[in-house]
Write an enzyme that holds these catalytic residues in place. Structure first.
Site, short mmCIF file in Angstrom:
data_model
loop_
_atom_site.label_atom_id
_atom_site.label_comp_id
_atom_site.label_asym_id
_atom_site.label_seq_id
_atom_site.Cartn_x
_atom_site.Cartn_y
_atom_site.Cartn_z
N ARG A 78 -5.59 -2.23 -14.63
CA ARG A 78 -5.38 -3.15 -13.51
C ARG A 78 -6.61 -3.99 -13.23
O ARG A 78 -6.61 -4.86 -12.35
CB ARG A 78 -5.00 -2.38 -12.24
CG ARG A 78 -3.69 -1.60 -12.37
CD ARG A 78 -3.44 -0.71 -11.16
NE ARG A 78 -2.84 -1.41 -10.06
CZ ARG A 78 -1.54 -1.35 -9.73
NH1 ARG A 78 -0.70 -0.61 -10.43
NH2 ARG A 78 -1.08 -2.01 -8.70
N TYR B 51 -6.88 -7.88 -12.92
CA TYR B 51 -6.45 -8.46 -11.65
C TYR B 51 -7.44 -8.10 -10.54
O TYR B 51 -8.00 -8.99 -9.88
CB TYR B 51 -5.06 -7.94 -11.31
CG TYR B 51 -4.41 -8.58 -10.11
CD1 TYR B 51 -4.06 -9.93 -10.11
CD2 TYR B 51 -4.11 -7.83 -8.98
CE1 TYR B 51 -3.45 -10.51 -9.01
CE2 TYR B 51 -3.48 -8.40 -7.87
CZ TYR B 51 -3.15 -9.74 -7.91
OH TYR B 51 -2.53 -10.32 -6.82
N ASP B 52 -7.69 -6.79 -10.38
CA ASP B 52 -8.53 -6.33 -9.27
C ASP B 52 -9.92 -6.97 -9.32
O ASP B 52 -10.42 -7.51 -8.34
CB ASP B 52 -8.73 -4.81 -9.32
CG ASP B 52 -7.44 -4.03 -9.27
OD1 ASP B 52 -6.37 -4.66 -9.38
OD2 ASP B 52 -7.49 -2.80 -9.14
N LYS C 4 -10.05 -10.81 -8.89
CA LYS C 4 -9.87 -11.19 -7.48
C LYS C 4 -11.15 -10.90 -6.69
O LYS C 4 -11.54 -11.68 -5.82
CB LYS C 4 -8.69 -10.44 -6.87
CG LYS C 4 -7.32 -10.94 -7.33
CD LYS C 4 -6.95 -12.26 -6.67
CE LYS C 4 -5.52 -12.68 -6.98
NZ LYS C 4 -5.17 -13.99 -6.39
N ARG D 201 8.11 -5.58 -10.54
CA ARG D 201 7.65 -4.96 -9.30
C ARG D 201 8.78 -4.16 -8.66
O ARG D 201 9.96 -4.33 -8.97
CB ARG D 201 7.12 -6.02 -8.34
CG ARG D 201 5.73 -6.45 -8.75
CD ARG D 201 5.10 -7.39 -7.78
NE ARG D 201 5.56 -8.75 -7.97
CZ ARG D 201 5.00 -9.81 -7.38
NH1 ARG D 201 3.98 -9.66 -6.57
NH2 ARG D 201 5.47 -11.01 -7.61
N GLY E 191 6.94 9.46 -6.58
CA GLY E 191 7.52 8.62 -5.51
C GLY E 191 6.84 8.86 -4.17
O GLY E 191 7.22 8.29 -3.16
N GLN F 219 3.70 8.11 -3.64
CA GLN F 219 2.71 7.04 -3.39
C GLN F 219 3.28 6.10 -2.34
O GLN F 219 4.50 5.94 -2.24
CB GLN F 219 2.37 6.29 -4.69
CG GLN F 219 3.46 5.44 -5.32
CD GLN F 219 4.37 6.21 -6.27
OE1 GLN F 219 4.63 7.39 -6.09
NE2 GLN F 219 4.88 5.52 -7.30
N ARG G 199 3.35 2.33 -0.09
CA ARG G 199 3.12 0.89 -0.03
C ARG G 199 3.60 0.40 1.35
O ARG G 199 4.34 1.11 2.04
CB ARG G 199 3.88 0.13 -1.13
CG ARG G 199 3.43 0.41 -2.56
CD ARG G 199 2.03 -0.06 -2.85
NE ARG G 199 1.68 0.07 -4.26
CZ ARG G 199 1.16 1.18 -4.80
NH1 ARG G 199 0.95 2.26 -4.07
NH2 ARG G 199 0.84 1.20 -6.09
N1 UDP Z 1 7.39 1.48 -8.77
C1 UDP Z 1 8.45 2.36 -8.93
N2 UDP Z 1 9.56 1.92 -9.63
C2 UDP Z 1 9.64 0.68 -10.15
C3 UDP Z 1 8.56 -0.22 -9.98
C4 UDP Z 1 7.44 0.21 -9.29
O1 UDP Z 1 8.43 3.52 -8.48
O2 UDP Z 1 10.68 0.36 -10.75
C5 UDP Z 1 6.22 1.92 -7.99
C6 UDP Z 1 4.87 1.67 -8.64
O3 UDP Z 1 4.51 2.76 -9.47
C7 UDP Z 1 3.98 1.54 -7.42
C8 UDP Z 1 4.88 0.92 -6.37
O4 UDP Z 1 6.22 1.16 -6.81
O5 UDP Z 1 3.55 2.80 -6.97
C9 UDP Z 1 4.68 -0.58 -6.20
O6 UDP Z 1 4.68 -1.15 -7.46
P1 UDP Z 1 4.65 -2.71 -7.70
O7 UDP Z 1 4.65 -2.93 -9.17
O8 UDP Z 1 5.71 -3.38 -6.91
O9 UDP Z 1 3.26 -3.24 -7.08
P2 UDP Z 1 1.81 -2.61 -6.87
O10 UDP Z 1 1.77 -2.28 -5.41
O11 UDP Z 1 1.63 -1.39 -7.71
O12 UDP Z 1 0.90 -3.70 -7.25
#
Ligand code: UDP
Length: 337
Positions: free
Chosen positions: A166, A169-170, A173, A210, A231, A233, A235
């Site tokens: 990553r 990107y990280d 930025k 995403r 699952g 984690q 957001r």
């Molecule tokens: N994710 C998931 N299933 C998917 C796509 C993503 O469980 O089909 C998870 C991914 O591992 C992350 C979170 O959802 O923990 C958000 O992922 P995304 O790619 O949308 O953006 P990120 O926040 O990682 O940049």
């Protein structure tokens, strides 16, 4: 296709008074997901918008609601020298949003991502400087990496793997942020840095990988929702009209040179819980398909938005279910599946 400027703007701001006297804005990445919604807002505020975009992940279709009187389209890679002959003679605001933002896209376009957030940022900063324009940098919560504090305030320095998958990107930025701050210090550029957290809504690409487009597409096709890892984690999901309202306020508020501001929704949830909400909005029972967790996937992410509240009088207003319903409406049309 009935896509008026405000079709998806389900929480248009009541605070439309700012920005008087602003005439022209340049938006890099204006054909992309957030960029095109920002262009809608700028046109609504009666600015003429000049979009530079190389269409690597964006599409002019996202701006089909605007004629050439409102929006000038320039197909160009903003990492390369800008086509001077096509640029406006003056500009009040320069927004730098151009960059792949989905992990799938920035892996595929890793070097391009590094370049647009480094050289592209320098070219956008130089343009702002030469116009005497205000500069708004689209940065990211990825600047915090896999955060060791939660929620994340702007003062947190982050926990980033500088060489991981990553990092294109990280780290680029973060470089863009550092460069922007030097333009503030060295050239007194009126620049502000916005760190966007997970944003969602219509005009996300269905195949960008995403979690929002994946789950919505899977729910619409009757496929199981793919959960990466446990699952557990987290957001925090901000609807795009809220996001754009935050960007607009940051652009028109005086006295913010050198400020860094989180723009995101502080409602944190696990990905499993997010899958439940998606299934609920889709009216289906939840079936999940476990998949491996991608390397360096952040364990948690939640913005501290005290600063946005204090400086911009901003906070998100669109409930997740409403935002998801609007997103489903968009993805249901045949063109977007
Ligand atoms: N994710 C998931 N299933 C998917 C796509 C993503 O469980 O089909 C998870 C991914 O591992 C992350 C979170 O959802 O923990 C958000 O992922 P995304 O790619 O949308 O953006 P990120 O926040 O990682 O940049």
């Amino acid at each position: 296709m009935p896509r008026s400027v405000l079709d998806y703007n389900i929480a248009a701001s009541a605070d439309d008074k700012g920005g008087v006297g602003l005439k022209t804005a340049i938006v890099t990445g204006g054909a992309g997901f957030i960029g095109s919604h920002l262009v809608d807002r700028l046109v609504q505020q009666e600015l003429h918008v000049v979009v530079l975009d190389n269409l690597a992940t964006g599409s002019w279709d996202n701006l089909s609601q605007h004629g050439p009187d409102a929006v000038t389209r320039i197909q160009a890679d903003v990492s390369e020298p800008w086509p001077q002959e096509a640029l406006p003679s003056s500009a009040d605001l320069v927004f730098h949003l151009a960059s792949p933002a989905s992990p799938v896209h920035y892996r595929r376009l890793a070097v391009e991502t590094l370049m647009v957030n480094s050289m592209g940022t320098k070219r956008a900063l130089d343009a702002a400087l030469s116009y005497g324009a205000r500069f708004i940098l689209a940065s990211t919560s990825e600047a915090y990496g896999d955060p060791a504090v939660s929620p994340q305030p702007e003062t947190y320095w982050g926990n980033v793997n500088p060489v991981g998958p990553r990092s294109c990107y990280d780290e680029s930025k973060r470089f863009g942020e550092a460069l922007t701050m030097e333009y503030v210090r060295k050239h007194q550029l009126d620049a502000r840095i916005l760190r966007f957290f997970n944003c969602y809504g219509p005009r996300m690409q269905s195949e960008d990988g995403r979690v929002v487009p994946n789950f919505v597409r899977q729910a619409l096709s009757g496929d199981p929702l793919t959960i990466y890892g446990s699952g557990e984690q987290t957001r925090s999901f901000c609807y795009v009209s809220d996001e754009v309202d935050g960007i607009w306020r940051a652009a028109i508020t005086d006295g913010l040179a050198g400020e860094i501001i989180n723009i995101g929704n502080p409602e944190e949830r696990t990905i499993l819980n997010f899958a439940e909400v998606v299934a609920d909005v889709a009216g289906i029972s939840l079936h999940v398909e476990p998949r491996p967790l991608p390397p360096d996937d952040p364990t948690n992410r939640c913005p501290d938005i005290s600063k946005a509240r204090a400086l911009l009088g901003w906070e998100p207003r669109v409930p997740l279910k409403d935002g998801l319903e609007a997103t489903f409406r968009y993805f249901r049309t045949a063109n977007h599946r």
